[in-house]
Design a protein around this motif. Sequence first.
Motif, PDB file in Angstrom:
ATOM      1  N   MET A 203      39.529  41.871  45.269  1.00 42.86           N
ATOM      2  CA  MET A 203      40.692  42.545  44.731  1.00 42.86           C
ATOM      3  C   MET A 203      41.938  42.240  45.565  1.00 42.86           C
ATOM      4  O   MET A 203      43.020  42.119  45.002  1.00 42.86           O
ATOM      5  N   ASN A 204      41.794  42.147  46.892  1.00 38.66           N
ATOM      6  CA  ASN A 204      42.935  41.845  47.739  1.00 38.66           C
ATOM      7  C   ASN A 204      43.481  40.453  47.472  1.00 38.66           C
ATOM      8  O   ASN A 204      44.683  40.242  47.512  1.00 38.66           O
ATOM      9  N   LYS A 205      42.589  39.506  47.184  1.00 41.05           N
ATOM     10  CA  LYS A 205      43.044  38.139  46.885  1.00 41.05           C
ATOM     11  C   LYS A 205      43.845  38.115  45.586  1.00 41.05           C
ATOM     12  O   LYS A 205      44.816  37.382  45.463  1.00 41.05           O
ATOM     13  N   LEU A 206      43.449  38.919  44.621  1.00 41.36           N
ATOM     14  CA  LEU A 206      44.173  38.988  43.353  1.00 41.36           C
ATOM     15  C   LEU A 206      45.565  39.571  43.562  1.00 41.36           C
ATOM     16  O   LEU A 206      46.557  39.029  43.053  1.00 41.36           O
ATOM     17  N   ARG A 207      45.654  40.648  44.317  1.00 44.50           N
ATOM     18  CA  ARG A 207      46.965  41.256  44.598  1.00 44.50           C
ATOM     19  C   ARG A 207      47.858  40.291  45.368  1.00 44.50           C
ATOM     20  O   ARG A 207      49.051  40.174  45.089  1.00 44.50           O
ATOM     21  N   LEU A 208      47.279  39.605  46.350  1.00 41.69           N
ATOM     22  CA  LEU A 208      48.043  38.653  47.136  1.00 41.69           C
ATOM     23  C   LEU A 208      48.519  37.491  46.261  1.00 41.69           C
ATOM     24  O   LEU A 208      49.657  37.026  46.388  1.00 41.69           O
ATOM     25  N   SER A 209      47.686  37.035  45.360  1.00 42.57           N
ATOM     26  CA  SER A 209      48.075  35.953  44.441  1.00 42.57           C
ATOM     27  C   SER A 209      49.209  36.385  43.524  1.00 42.57           C
ATOM     28  O   SER A 209      50.172  35.648  43.303  1.00 42.57           O
TER      29      SER A 209
END
Length: 65
Positions: free
Chosen positions: A1-7
């Motif tokens: 989920m953090n990678k999605l938000r960062l993207s």
Amino acid sequence: MNKLRLSIFGIVFVTMVIVIAIYAYERATDDTYAGMSIIPEEHEDIPLFEGLEPTRSDYEIDGDR
């Protein structure tokens, strides 16, 4: 989920930087009055017709008048 938000944040940030860069470039290269030695909008004694828009070296009006 953090990678999605960062993207998503990265995409939004890059898009905003591109939009700001395009706006700044357009403002820096505004050559509307480049070919004019006298700018009529800056003198009250030079009348202008309604609807006239300045271009690079002359004034234009919409329509066929």
